[in-house]
Design a protein around this motif. Structure first.
Motif, PDB file in Angstrom:
ATOM      1  N   ALA A 185       0.824  -1.208   0.000  1.00 26.58           N
ATOM      2  CA  ALA A 185       0.000   0.000   0.000  1.00 26.58           C
ATOM      3  C   ALA A 185       0.855   1.254   0.000  1.00 26.58           C
ATOM      4  O   ALA A 185       0.575   2.228  -0.724  1.00 26.58           O
ATOM      5  CB  ALA A 185      -0.934  -0.011   1.205  1.00 26.58           C
ATOM      6  N   SER A 186       1.927   1.245   0.757  1.00 24.69           N
ATOM      7  CA  SER A 186       2.802   2.416   0.818  1.00 24.69           C
ATOM      8  C   SER A 186       3.537   2.646  -0.495  1.00 24.69           C
ATOM      9  O   SER A 186       3.970   3.762  -0.795  1.00 24.69           O
ATOM     10  CB  SER A 186       3.808   2.269   1.963  1.00 24.69           C
ATOM     11  OG  SER A 186       4.723   1.218   1.697  1.00 24.69           O
ATOM     12  N   ALA A 187       3.667   1.559  -1.299  1.00 22.33           N
ATOM     13  CA  ALA A 187       4.338   1.675  -2.599  1.00 22.33           C
ATOM     14  C   ALA A 187       3.368   2.002  -3.728  1.00 22.33           C
ATOM     15  O   ALA A 187       3.772   2.041  -4.888  1.00 22.33           O
ATOM     16  CB  ALA A 187       5.078   0.381  -2.910  1.00 22.33           C
ATOM     17  N   VAL A 223      -5.025  -7.180  -3.619  1.00 23.82           N
ATOM     18  CA  VAL A 223      -4.050  -6.106  -3.785  1.00 23.82           C
ATOM     19  C   VAL A 223      -3.719  -5.955  -5.276  1.00 23.82           C
ATOM     20  O   VAL A 223      -3.145  -6.866  -5.881  1.00 23.82           O
ATOM     21  CB  VAL A 223      -2.764  -6.386  -2.987  1.00 23.82           C
ATOM     22  CG1 VAL A 223      -1.778  -5.245  -3.143  1.00 23.82           C
ATOM     23  CG2 VAL A 223      -3.092  -6.625  -1.507  1.00 23.82           C
ATOM     24  N   VAL A 224      -4.124  -4.827  -5.852  1.00 27.62           N
ATOM     25  CA  VAL A 224      -3.751  -4.535  -7.234  1.00 27.62           C
ATOM     26  C   VAL A 224      -2.329  -3.975  -7.197  1.00 27.62           C
ATOM     27  O   VAL A 224      -2.088  -2.880  -6.684  1.00 27.62           O
ATOM     28  CB  VAL A 224      -4.724  -3.535  -7.884  1.00 27.62           C
ATOM     29  CG1 VAL A 224      -4.290  -3.236  -9.327  1.00 27.62           C
ATOM     30  CG2 VAL A 224      -6.146  -4.084  -7.865  1.00 27.62           C
ATOM     31  N   ALA A 225      -1.383  -4.743  -7.727  1.00 26.68           N
ATOM     32  CA  ALA A 225       0.030  -4.480  -7.479  1.00 26.68           C
ATOM     33  C   ALA A 225       0.839  -4.458  -8.771  1.00 26.68           C
ATOM     34  O   ALA A 225       0.342  -4.818  -9.850  1.00 26.68           O
ATOM     35  CB  ALA A 225       0.589  -5.554  -6.545  1.00 26.68           C
ATOM     36  N   THR A 261      -3.238  -0.747  -4.658  1.00 21.41           N
ATOM     37  CA  THR A 261      -4.606  -0.549  -4.182  1.00 21.41           C
ATOM     38  C   THR A 261      -5.033  -1.782  -3.397  1.00 21.41           C
ATOM     39  O   THR A 261      -5.029  -2.896  -3.933  1.00 21.41           O
ATOM     40  CB  THR A 261      -5.569  -0.330  -5.357  1.00 21.41           C
ATOM     41  OG1 THR A 261      -5.149   0.814  -6.107  1.00 21.41           O
ATOM     42  CG2 THR A 261      -6.991  -0.123  -4.858  1.00 21.41           C
ATOM     43  N   VAL A 262      -5.387  -1.611  -2.147  1.00 19.87           N
ATOM     44  CA  VAL A 262      -5.765  -2.713  -1.264  1.00 19.87           C
ATOM     45  C   VAL A 262      -7.258  -2.658  -0.995  1.00 19.87           C
ATOM     46  O   VAL A 262      -7.765  -1.643  -0.499  1.00 19.87           O
ATOM     47  CB  VAL A 262      -4.984  -2.656   0.067  1.00 19.87           C
ATOM     48  CG1 VAL A 262      -5.410  -3.799   0.985  1.00 19.87           C
ATOM     49  CG2 VAL A 262      -3.479  -2.708  -0.193  1.00 19.87           C
ATOM     50  N   THR A 263      -7.968  -3.742  -1.309  1.00 21.97           N
ATOM     51  CA  THR A 263      -9.410  -3.801  -1.109  1.00 21.97           C
ATOM     52  C   THR A 263      -9.750  -4.923  -0.134  1.00 21.97           C
ATOM     53  O   THR A 263      -9.416  -6.087  -0.395  1.00 21.97           O
ATOM     54  CB  THR A 263     -10.141  -4.047  -2.437  1.00 21.97           C
ATOM     55  OG1 THR A 263      -9.786  -3.027  -3.372  1.00 21.97           O
ATOM     56  CG2 THR A 263     -11.651  -4.049  -2.229  1.00 21.97           C
ATOM     57  N   PRO A 264     -10.410  -4.604   0.990  1.00 19.96           N
ATOM     58  CA  PRO A 264     -10.829  -5.657   1.920  1.00 19.96           C
ATOM     59  C   PRO A 264     -11.862  -6.568   1.250  1.00 19.96           C
ATOM     60  O   PRO A 264     -12.662  -6.125   0.422  1.00 19.96           O
ATOM     61  CB  PRO A 264     -11.443  -4.889   3.093  1.00 19.96           C
ATOM     62  CG  PRO A 264     -10.923  -3.497   2.958  1.00 19.96           C
ATOM     63  CD  PRO A 264     -10.747  -3.263   1.496  1.00 19.96           C
ATOM     64  N   VAL A 315      -4.134 -11.683  -1.658  1.00 24.76           N
ATOM     65  CA  VAL A 315      -3.697 -12.141  -2.966  1.00 24.76           C
ATOM     66  C   VAL A 315      -3.481 -10.933  -3.871  1.00 24.76           C
ATOM     67  O   VAL A 315      -4.351 -10.080  -3.998  1.00 24.76           O
ATOM     68  CB  VAL A 315      -4.698 -13.148  -3.591  1.00 24.76           C
ATOM     69  CG1 VAL A 315      -6.083 -12.550  -3.773  1.00 24.76           C
ATOM     70  CG2 VAL A 315      -4.164 -13.685  -4.905  1.00 24.76           C
ATOM     71  N   PRO A 316      -2.293 -10.814  -4.477  1.00 22.71           N
ATOM     72  CA  PRO A 316      -2.036  -9.722  -5.400  1.00 22.71           C
ATOM     73  C   PRO A 316      -2.493 -10.064  -6.811  1.00 22.71           C
ATOM     74  O   PRO A 316      -2.399 -11.220  -7.242  1.00 22.71           O
ATOM     75  CB  PRO A 316      -0.516  -9.568  -5.334  1.00 22.71           C
ATOM     76  CG  PRO A 316      -0.018 -10.936  -5.031  1.00 22.71           C
ATOM     77  CD  PRO A 316      -1.071 -11.599  -4.190  1.00 22.71           C
TER      78      PRO A 316
END
Length: 501
Positions: free
Chosen positions: A347-349, A376-378, A352-355, A394-395
Motif C-alpha cells: 500500500a505504501s508503494a 491487492v492490485v500491485a 490498491t488494497v481492497t478488503p 492475494v495480489p
C-alpha cells in the motif's frame, strides 16, 4: 493467563501406543480463534526417546516387511476404517487447534481414510516384481522397502500431509515415525493412534517436540528415508542433516503459485469462486494456493469488481467452529505480522488494497489471530508478488501480452504449482506446457485441482520427489535387480566384456 477449554486435551506423547511416553517439556497449544483458550497440552519427547522409538521401528519393520503385500493391504484397510470413525470428533479438534473451518477440517479427516484406500488399491501394481527372460539373459527386478522412514509434517494440513507419507511407506514394507508440528499436534496424533491400533506395534510411531527432536529424527543413523513437507529454510536444514548419512529424501517445499487468466475467460460466478478459494482456502495458508494472479490489463477493472463482489458473498470470516464460516484465523501472531507487513508495504508503494468478505461478530483481532482477506492490485516487482505470503491476501497484476505473463510466472526460484484459466481447453494446455511448475491446474487451483491419481511435487527450489498418485507410492520403495547375463548362462561370457542386451 490462558483459560482452559471446556474439553482440553491432555495427553502424553505417544498415548502409550507409539513408544516411550514423552518426558520432555510440556507443549501447550492455544486456540488461534480465541488465544485465551487452551486447546490442549502434551509432553514432548527427548532426543534419547527419539533414538529408542526409531530403533523399535527398525525392529518392527523387519517383521512387517516379511508380510505379503496383501497382508499389509488388509491391515491398512482396517487402519483406514479406524481413522474414518474419528472424523466427527477430530474435525472439531483440528478446527480448534489450527483455525481451519470445521467443514474443511472434516474434509481433511476424510482424505486420510480415502487416500489410504487409494494406496491399497494401487500397491500391488506399483510394487509388482517384473521379469524378463530371453537370449540376453534373465532379469528380475523387485521393489523393496527402505527401512525406517522419518516423516516431518507441517501444521497447515497435518492429516493430509501425514497420510501422503504414512500409507505409501507402510504398504511398501517400511515402518514410519511421524513428527507433527507443535502448532497442530492433536488431531493428527489421535488419527495416527487410531491407525496404529490396527497395525503391529512399532510399525507406526509419533514423536513430538521442537527443532532438536526433528533433527534427532531425520539425522538418526537408522532412518533410511526422510519425507519432509514445509518451508525452504527448514528444508535446507533437513537436507544438511540427511547429508551426513546420505539419506534419500522427498521434499515438498514452498511455492509462489502463479494463476494466469487468459483474455477469453468468462468471469461468471463459478470462475470467480474458483479463483477466490484457489487463493484463500485455509486463510491462504496452503503451499499450492494461488499467490499471484496475472490478468489481462484490458480486463483488470472487470476482474477486480467481480472478485470483490463474489468474495463479499462467499468469504465469511470468523470462528472456524461456525459452520457458515469459510475463513478462520491465521495459525499464529507471527503469520499475522508477516502478512500484514506485506500488505502495508504494498500500500505504501502505491498498490490498491481492497478488503474482502463479510465479517461475523466472532471476527475479533484482539481475541484471536484474525486478519481480513484483501485483494491487492500491485506491480509485479512488489514484495507481495515476489514473496510467498501464506495468508489471506492475494495480489493481482495486469499484463499486456501473454508472453509477458508467462515470463513473470516463470521468473521465480519456486515452482510448485500454477494454473491457467481459459474458455479454450486446448489453448490452456498449450500455455500450461510453457510454465515451470510441478503441477499446472486448468480452470481451477488449490484443492479443487488435486486428484488422488495425479502426482504432485515441485521443481526448482520447491523441492523434489512426488506425492499423490502411483508416483507417490513408488517413492517409498527402491529397486533390487537380479541379473544373469545370457552369455554367462550359456558359458560364452567374459569378465572383460562390456554389458550386452
Amino acid at each position: 493467563m490462558k483459560s482452559a477449554a471446556s474439553h482440553p486435551i491432555r495427553s502424553a506423547s505417544g498415548f502409550g501406543v507409539f513408544g516411550p511416553v514423552g518426558s520432555g517439556p510440556v507443549l501447550t497449544r492455544e486456540n488461534p480463534a480465541n488465544t485465551a483458550e487452551t486447546v490442549g497440552e502434551l509432553r514432548t519427547n527427548t532426543v534419547e526417546e527419539v533414538d529408542a522409538i526409531v530403533r523399535s521401528a527398525e525392529t518392527a519393520q523387519r517383521v512387517w516387511s516379511r508380510q505379503s503385500i496383501q497382508q499389509r493391504i488388509d491391515q491398512l484397510l482396517s487402519a483406514a476404517d479406524a481413522v474414518g470413525e474419528t472424523t466427527a470428533e477430530l474435525s472439531v479438534v483440528l478446527a480448534r487447534e489450527l483455525g481451519k473451518p470445521v467443514a474443511d477440517s472434516a474434509g481433511e479427516m476424510g482424505f486420510a481414510a480415502a487416500f489410504t484406500r487409494y494406496v491399497t488399491d494401487h500397491a500391488e501394481h506399483v510394487l509388482a516384481t517384473t521379469y524378463l527372460d530371453d537370449a540376453a539373459g534373465r532379469v528380475q527386478v523387485d521393489r523393496v522397502p527402505f527401512g525406517v522412514v522419518a516423516a516431518v509434517v507441517p501444521w497447515n494440513a497435518p492429516l493430509i500431509l501425514a497420510s501422503l507419507k504414512v500409507g505409501p511407506a507402510l504398504v511398501s514394507g517400511n515402518s514410519i515415525v511421524v513428527k507433527p508440528s507443535p502448532l497442530a499436534p492433536f488431531a493428527v496424533t489421535a488419527a495416527l493412534e487410531a491407525m496404529a491400533g490396527a497395525l503391529p506395534a512399532g510399525v507406526l510411531s509419533v514423536v513430538h517436540g521442537e527443532a532438536a527432536v526433528g533433527q534427532a529424527l531425520v539425522g538418526h543413523s537408522r532412518v533410511r528415508k526422510v519425507a519432509f513437507t514445509g518451508g525452504e529454510a527448514v528444508g535446507r536444514s533437513v537436507l544438511a542433516t540427511t547429508a551426513q548419512h546420505i539419506t534419500p529424501a522427498v521434499m515438498e517445499l514452498g511455492g509462489n503459485d502463479a494463476a494466469l487468466v487468459c483474455e477469453d475467460s468468462v468471469f461468471d460466478d463459478t470462475f470467480i469462486e474458483g479463483m477466490i478459494f484457489g487463493a484463500l482456502l485455509t486463510s491462504g495458508q496452503v503451499c499450492m494456493a494461488a499467490k499471484r494472479l496475472y490478468v489481462p490489463q484490458s480486463r483488470m477493472d472487470e476482474f477486480v469488481d467481480r472478485f470483490v463482489e463474489v468474495a463479499r458473498r462467499v468469504l465469511v470470516c470468523g470462528d472456524p467452529l461456525n459452520p457458515a464460516v469459510t475463513v478462520g484465523p491465521l495459525v499464529s501472531a507471527v503469520q499475522v505480522a508477516k502478512v500484514s507487513g506485506l500488505v502495508a508495504e504494498a500500500a505504501s508503494a502505491g498498490a490498491t488494497v481492497t478488503p474482502l468478505g463479510t465479517l461475523t461478530s466472532e471476527f475479533d483481532p484482539e481475541r484471536g489471530y484474525f486478519l481480513q482477506p484483501t485483494l491487492v492490485v500491485a506491480e509485479n516487482s512488489m514484495a507481495i508478488v515476489q514473496t510467498e505470503q501464506f495468508g489471506p491476501t492475494v495480489p493481482v497484476v495486469g499484463y499486456r501480452r501473454l508472453d509477458q505473463a508467462i515470463g513473470w510466472a516463470n521468473d521465480s526460484d519456486l515452482g510448485l504449482a500454477s494454473s491457467v484459466w481459459s474458455s479454450d481447453e486446448d489453448h490452456a494446455f498449450a500455455v500450461a506446457q510453457r510454465l515451470e511448475a510441478g503441477t499446472t491446474f486448468i480452470n481451477c487451483h488449490n484443492r479443487a485441482g488435486m486428484s488422488l491419481r495425479v502426482p504432485f511435487g515441485g521443481v526448482k527450489r520447491s523441492g523434489f520427489g512426488r506425492e499423490f498418485g502411483e508416483a507417490g507410492i513408488a517413492e517409498y520403495s527402491q529397486t533390487h535387480a537380479i541379473h544373469l547375463p545370457g552369455t554367462i548362462r550359456d558359458g560364452q561370457g567374459s569378465a572383460r566384456l562390456y554389458p550386452q542386451g
